[in-house]
Motif scaffolding. Structure first.
Motif, PDB file in Angstrom:
ATOM      1  N   ILE A  37      50.982  30.690 -12.127  1.00 10.43           N
ATOM      2  CA  ILE A  37      49.665  30.174 -11.765  1.00 10.43           C
ATOM      3  C   ILE A  37      49.134  29.314 -12.903  1.00 10.43           C
ATOM      4  O   ILE A  37      49.436  29.547 -14.091  1.00 10.43           O
ATOM      5  CB  ILE A  37      48.678  31.326 -11.445  1.00 10.43           C
ATOM      6  CG1 ILE A  37      47.463  30.786 -10.696  1.00 10.43           C
ATOM      7  CG2 ILE A  37      48.276  32.091 -12.693  1.00 10.43           C
ATOM      8  CD1 ILE A  37      46.610  31.872 -10.066  1.00 10.43           C
ATOM      9  N   ASN A  38      48.362  28.287 -12.540  1.00 11.96           N
ATOM     10  CA  ASN A  38      47.771  27.386 -13.543  1.00 11.96           C
ATOM     11  C   ASN A  38      46.314  27.177 -13.163  1.00 11.96           C
ATOM     12  O   ASN A  38      45.976  26.285 -12.410  1.00 11.96           O
ATOM     13  CB  ASN A  38      48.528  26.062 -13.585  1.00 11.96           C
ATOM     14  CG  ASN A  38      48.075  25.186 -14.742  1.00 11.96           C
ATOM     15  OD1 ASN A  38      47.069  25.467 -15.391  1.00 11.96           O
ATOM     16  ND2 ASN A  38      48.836  24.130 -15.009  1.00 11.96           N
ATOM     17  N   ARG A  39      45.443  28.038 -13.689  1.00 12.79           N
ATOM     18  CA  ARG A  39      44.015  27.968 -13.441  1.00 12.79           C
ATOM     19  C   ARG A  39      43.290  27.614 -14.742  1.00 12.79           C
ATOM     20  O   ARG A  39      43.825  27.820 -15.839  1.00 12.79           O
ATOM     21  CB  ARG A  39      43.503  29.316 -12.898  1.00 12.79           C
ATOM     22  CG  ARG A  39      44.039  29.680 -11.526  1.00 12.79           C
ATOM     23  CD  ARG A  39      43.395  28.817 -10.456  1.00 12.79           C
ATOM     24  NE  ARG A  39      43.887  29.158  -9.112  1.00 12.79           N
ATOM     25  CZ  ARG A  39      43.334  30.065  -8.330  1.00 12.79           C
ATOM     26  NH1 ARG A  39      42.282  30.753  -8.762  1.00 12.79           N
ATOM     27  NH2 ARG A  39      43.829  30.304  -7.136  1.00 12.79           N
TER      28      ARG A  39
ATOM     29  N   PRO B  79      56.639  24.985 -14.868  1.00 17.25           N
ATOM     30  CA  PRO B  79      56.048  24.264 -13.723  1.00 17.25           C
ATOM     31  C   PRO B  79      57.130  23.530 -12.931  1.00 17.25           C
ATOM     32  O   PRO B  79      58.105  23.035 -13.494  1.00 17.25           O
ATOM     33  CB  PRO B  79      55.080  23.291 -14.387  1.00 17.25           C
ATOM     34  CG  PRO B  79      55.631  23.088 -15.763  1.00 17.25           C
ATOM     35  CD  PRO B  79      56.242  24.401 -16.157  1.00 17.25           C
ATOM     36  N   ARG B  80      56.938  23.440 -11.637  1.00 12.82           N
ATOM     37  CA  ARG B  80      57.882  22.738 -10.757  1.00 12.82           C
ATOM     38  C   ARG B  80      57.415  21.321 -10.459  1.00 12.82           C
ATOM     39  O   ARG B  80      58.190  20.478 -10.059  1.00 12.82           O
ATOM     40  CB  ARG B  80      58.052  23.513  -9.445  1.00 12.82           C
ATOM     41  CG  ARG B  80      58.599  24.919  -9.621  1.00 12.82           C
ATOM     42  CD  ARG B  80      58.527  25.746  -8.341  1.00 12.82           C
ATOM     43  NE  ARG B  80      59.306  25.170  -7.260  1.00 12.82           N
ATOM     44  CZ  ARG B  80      58.817  24.877  -6.068  1.00 12.82           C
ATOM     45  NH1 ARG B  80      57.528  25.064  -5.814  1.00 12.82           N
ATOM     46  NH2 ARG B  80      59.582  24.367  -5.127  1.00 12.82           N
ATOM     47  N   TYR B  81      56.109  21.078 -10.585  1.00 12.34           N
ATOM     48  CA  TYR B  81      55.547  19.770 -10.250  1.00 12.34           C
ATOM     49  C   TYR B  81      54.649  19.288 -11.386  1.00 12.34           C
ATOM     50  O   TYR B  81      54.379  20.007 -12.361  1.00 12.34           O
ATOM     51  CB  TYR B  81      54.743  19.867  -8.941  1.00 12.34           C
ATOM     52  CG  TYR B  81      55.547  20.362  -7.770  1.00 12.34           C
ATOM     53  CD1 TYR B  81      56.476  19.535  -7.136  1.00 12.34           C
ATOM     54  CD2 TYR B  81      55.390  21.663  -7.301  1.00 12.34           C
ATOM     55  CE1 TYR B  81      57.217  19.999  -6.058  1.00 12.34           C
ATOM     56  CE2 TYR B  81      56.130  22.132  -6.232  1.00 12.34           C
ATOM     57  CZ  TYR B  81      57.045  21.295  -5.610  1.00 12.34           C
ATOM     58  OH  TYR B  81      57.788  21.751  -4.554  1.00 12.34           O
ATOM     59  N   ASP B  82      54.171  18.079 -11.246  1.00 12.18           N
ATOM     60  CA  ASP B  82      53.306  17.451 -12.242  1.00 12.18           C
ATOM     61  C   ASP B  82      52.043  18.290 -12.444  1.00 12.18           C
ATOM     62  O   ASP B  82      51.298  18.544 -11.492  1.00 12.18           O
ATOM     63  CB  ASP B  82      52.945  16.032 -11.770  1.00 12.18           C
ATOM     64  CG  ASP B  82      52.183  15.257 -12.835  1.00 12.18           C
ATOM     65  OD1 ASP B  82      51.824  15.841 -13.866  1.00 12.18           O
ATOM     66  OD2 ASP B  82      51.939  14.055 -12.598  1.00 12.18           O
ATOM     67  N   THR B  83      51.793  18.691 -13.673  1.00 17.54           N
ATOM     68  CA  THR B  83      50.618  19.530 -13.959  1.00 17.54           C
ATOM     69  C   THR B  83      49.340  18.708 -14.115  1.00 17.54           C
ATOM     70  O   THR B  83      48.262  19.290 -14.276  1.00 17.54           O
ATOM     71  CB  THR B  83      50.843  20.337 -15.244  1.00 17.54           C
ATOM     72  OG1 THR B  83      51.078  19.428 -16.339  1.00 17.54           O
ATOM     73  CG2 THR B  83      52.045  21.264 -15.102  1.00 17.54           C
ATOM     74  N   LEU B  84      49.434  17.379 -14.020  1.00 18.95           N
ATOM     75  CA  LEU B  84      48.260  16.537 -14.218  1.00 18.95           C
ATOM     76  C   LEU B  84      47.550  16.190 -12.917  1.00 18.95           C
ATOM     77  O   LEU B  84      46.465  15.601 -12.944  1.00 18.95           O
ATOM     78  CB  LEU B  84      48.667  15.239 -14.941  1.00 18.95           C
ATOM     79  CG  LEU B  84      49.293  15.428 -16.330  1.00 18.95           C
ATOM     80  CD1 LEU B  84      49.664  14.077 -16.939  1.00 18.95           C
ATOM     81  CD2 LEU B  84      48.335  16.178 -17.262  1.00 18.95           C
ATOM     82  N   THR B  85      48.151  16.538 -11.795  1.00 18.15           N
ATOM     83  CA  THR B  85      47.519  16.247 -10.502  1.00 18.15           C
ATOM     84  C   THR B  85      47.141  17.550  -9.807  1.00 18.15           C
ATOM     85  O   THR B  85      47.760  18.600 -10.015  1.00 18.15           O
ATOM     86  CB  THR B  85      48.473  15.461  -9.587  1.00 18.15           C
ATOM     87  OG1 THR B  85      49.598  16.284  -9.235  1.00 18.15           O
ATOM     88  CG2 THR B  85      48.976  14.203 -10.291  1.00 18.15           C
ATOM     89  N   GLY B  86      46.108  17.473  -8.958  1.00 24.65           N
ATOM     90  CA  GLY B  86      45.678  18.662  -8.229  1.00 24.65           C
ATOM     91  C   GLY B  86      46.751  19.178  -7.307  1.00 24.65           C
ATOM     92  O   GLY B  86      46.971  20.392  -7.199  1.00 24.65           O
ATOM     93  N   LYS B  87      47.463  18.264  -6.609  1.00 25.53           N
ATOM     94  CA  LYS B  87      48.523  18.684  -5.704  1.00 25.53           C
ATOM     95  C   LYS B  87      49.671  19.339  -6.458  1.00 25.53           C
ATOM     96  O   LYS B  87      50.254  20.329  -6.011  1.00 25.53           O
ATOM     97  CB  LYS B  87      49.022  17.482  -4.913  1.00 25.53           C
ATOM     98  CG  LYS B  87      50.041  17.833  -3.832  1.00 25.53           C
ATOM     99  CD  LYS B  87      50.405  16.599  -3.004  1.00 25.53           C
ATOM    100  CE  LYS B  87      51.397  16.977  -1.899  1.00 25.53           C
ATOM    101  NZ  LYS B  87      51.773  15.800  -1.076  1.00 25.53           N
ATOM    102  N   GLY B  88      49.972  18.774  -7.628  1.00 29.26           N
ATOM    103  CA  GLY B  88      51.044  19.346  -8.440  1.00 29.26           C
ATOM    104  C   GLY B  88      50.694  20.739  -8.930  1.00 29.26           C
ATOM    105  O   GLY B  88      51.526  21.660  -8.874  1.00 29.26           O
TER     106      GLY B  88
END
Length: 533
Positions: free
Chosen positions: A337-339, A382-391
């Motif tokens: 999780i990334n909150r 992380p599996r996706y870009d951590t700089l975007t909300g969707k990621g």
């Protein structure tokens, strides 16, 4: 596979009190034919009936040889309108469609141990109905059977009768409580409705029954899982959820496909086709890592943090339905999780989510805490870009990793444990009677005590010699089986008996040309099916 044969003639014509010489369009209408499942390790319900929410617990079939309609079983449906709001519904497909504008007589034997349970509801449809949860279905039923329809009252049982004229051509029947929501009082228990038998008979014309349709309805497989088409309609595709190859699951599917091919084609199946399927199996076996990784997105949880979202909780049931508790190795449940907040906060929250998943599987899917190993990884990997909300949303996930030992390819499909048979001899009964000889009750008690009381399911089947008419022998053999089953109920086996029947003279074990042979043929067999953990 059901333990009982598909008796299509028996399925087609059923005669009930008050509906004599009438053609019943409901399969297994008295719930006497109870399936013993081999596709799963849990027992099934009445044949030709299945649940609207099939992955929830099974509907209870209660053995009752003194049923109000001379049936051997009745089904019990819960209508819990208290805290959990559980509602159970059972469905089937009719042996012939109802025709719009035609008249049909409906007779239902139903009851309840609760004085405030008023009647039972029937819903006719044109297709199956499924649900994620055993909850109230907010639909107007076709028939509400209540006090005004009652023609007889037998203790806690009611006989309801009405004439129904459908407004469309209906093929399906759903049984349950469709009454509006009502909160139970503090001192009230959950409602349990009983249904002993149901008949839907045409009053104007005799319907042409389709034996192929009857075979299909008795062979219905969705007793424990929701159909894939229904899952997809709810936006759930378990194959797309797993981003890592689920090789072992594919292997199982390929093996099942291979055996289906052998069963369907037999010796006529082309050798090239069989060899190709076997080669696919071997290639999968050689490349299998024997580890499945199932990735579940953040939608599994509510916005509150670590609480399971009821709408998608069934994903967990489906994700691990191929695995059983007690297998070698631990099932790893890893939270990510990334909150907003510190790394330590995210690690704690992700670990809480992993533990919530484990708790759910322990209490709902039959696992134990010893089967699992939990980790909270927070923002790591992380599996996706951590700089975007969707990621960031894609990085919030639960990974379930299951590793199984290599499986050898066999050309024999798995089979259930072999059933044992206990024979009750003719000498224990009075001559040409279903009554037991009082002086031999101790002997019968000794025989019955040989049956285990745990992890078994029982069938009781009576047999005769060839003296007398077919109808007399079938009736006598069935009454003797019922007598034995009733005696077994007194000895603590009532909840283990799934099916009783009388075969008459159809299954001799010796010649009928000698008195010794005929005596061997006059018997009651108790078939003992072992339930595998």
């Amino acid at each position: 596979m059901p333990a009982c044969k598909l008796l299509l003639v028996w399925c087609s014509l059923i005669f009930l009190p008050g509906a004599l010489a009438a053609q019943n369009l409901v399969p297994n209408p008295s719930f006497t034919d109870i399936n013993i499942c081999t596709e799963y390790t849990s027992p099934c319900e009445a044949a030709a009936w299945w649940r609207v929410a099939p992955h929830i617990r099974r509907v209870t079939a209660v053995f009752n040889p003194q049923g109000v309609n001379n049936g051997d079983s009745y089904i019990q449906l819960e209508s819990n309108q208290g805290f959990r709001q559980r509602r159970e519904y059972l469905q089937t497909r009719l042996l012939a469609p109802l025709k719009a504008g035609k008249k049909y007589k409906v007779v239902v034997y139903a009851g309840s141990r609760h004085d405030y349970a008023d009647g039972i509801d029937l819903l006719f449809r044109t297709q199956d109905i499924y649900s994620m949860f055993a909850r109230f279905i907010d639909v107007q039923p076709s028939i509400r059977l209540r006090e005004k329809h009652e023609v007889k009252h037998i203790k806690s049982w009611h006989v309801y009768e009405t004439v129904y004229v459908p407004d469309s051509n209906y093929t399906n029947l759903v049984l349950g409580d469709f009454s509006p929501e009502r909160r139970l009082k503090d001192d009230e228990e959950p409602l349990y409705f009983w249904v002993d038998s149901i008949a839907v008979t045409p009053l104007e014309d005799t319907e042409k029954l389709d034996n192929r349709r009857a075979k299909n309805v008795y062979g219905e497989r969705h007793r424990h899982t929701l159909p894939d088409a229904y899952l997809r309609s709810q936006g759930m595709d378990l194959i797309k959820m797993a981003t890592a190859p689920v090789v072992d699951t594919m292997l199982r599917h390929k093996r099942e496909e291979f055996f289906r091919l052998l069963e369907a084609g037999g010796p006529k199946a082309p050798d090239a086709t069989i060899n190709r399927k076997l080669l696919e199996l071997m290639q999968l076996q050689q490349t299998s890592s024997h580890c499945d990784t199932i990735i579940l997105g953040s939608g599994l949880f509510t916005e509150k943090g670590a609480e399971i979202n009821d709408k998608y909780a069934f994903v967990l049931d489906s994700a691990l339905r191929y695995y059983q508790s007690g297998q070698p190795g631990k099932i790893k449940v890893i939270g990510y999780i990334n909150r907003p907040g510190t790394d330590h906060y995210n690690e704690l929250l992700s670990h809480d989510r992993a533990q919530t998943v484990v708790k759910y599987l322990v209490y709902r899917a039959g696992f134990t805490y010893d089967d699992f190993e939990t980790h909270g990884m927070g923002r790591q990997s992380p599996r996706y870009d951590t700089l975007t909300g969707k990621g960031r949303e894609g990085n919030d996930r639960i990974e379930i990793i299951v590793c199984t030992p290599p499986q050898m390819i066999t050309l024999v499909p798995p089979s259930p444990p072999k059933a044992d048979t206990l024979v009750i001899p003719d000498v224990l009964f009075k001559h040409n009677s279903a009554a037991l000889e009082p002086r031999f009750l101790a002997k019968l008690d000794t025989l019955i005590r040989k049956i285990p009381k745990e992890k078994v399911e029982l069938q009781v089947i009576g047999h005769t010699d060839n003296n007398g008419t077919d109808a007399y022998n079938e009736d006598l053999s069935r009454r003797r089986a019922s007598t034995v089953a009733t005696f077994m109920g007194m000895k603590g086996y009532a909840d283990k008996v799934r099916y009783i029947a009388g075969e008459g003279e159809k299954r001799p074990v010796a010649t009928n040309t000698t008195s010794e042979g005929r005596q061997q043929n006059r018997r009651v067999e108790i078939i003992i099916h072992k339930v595998v953990d």
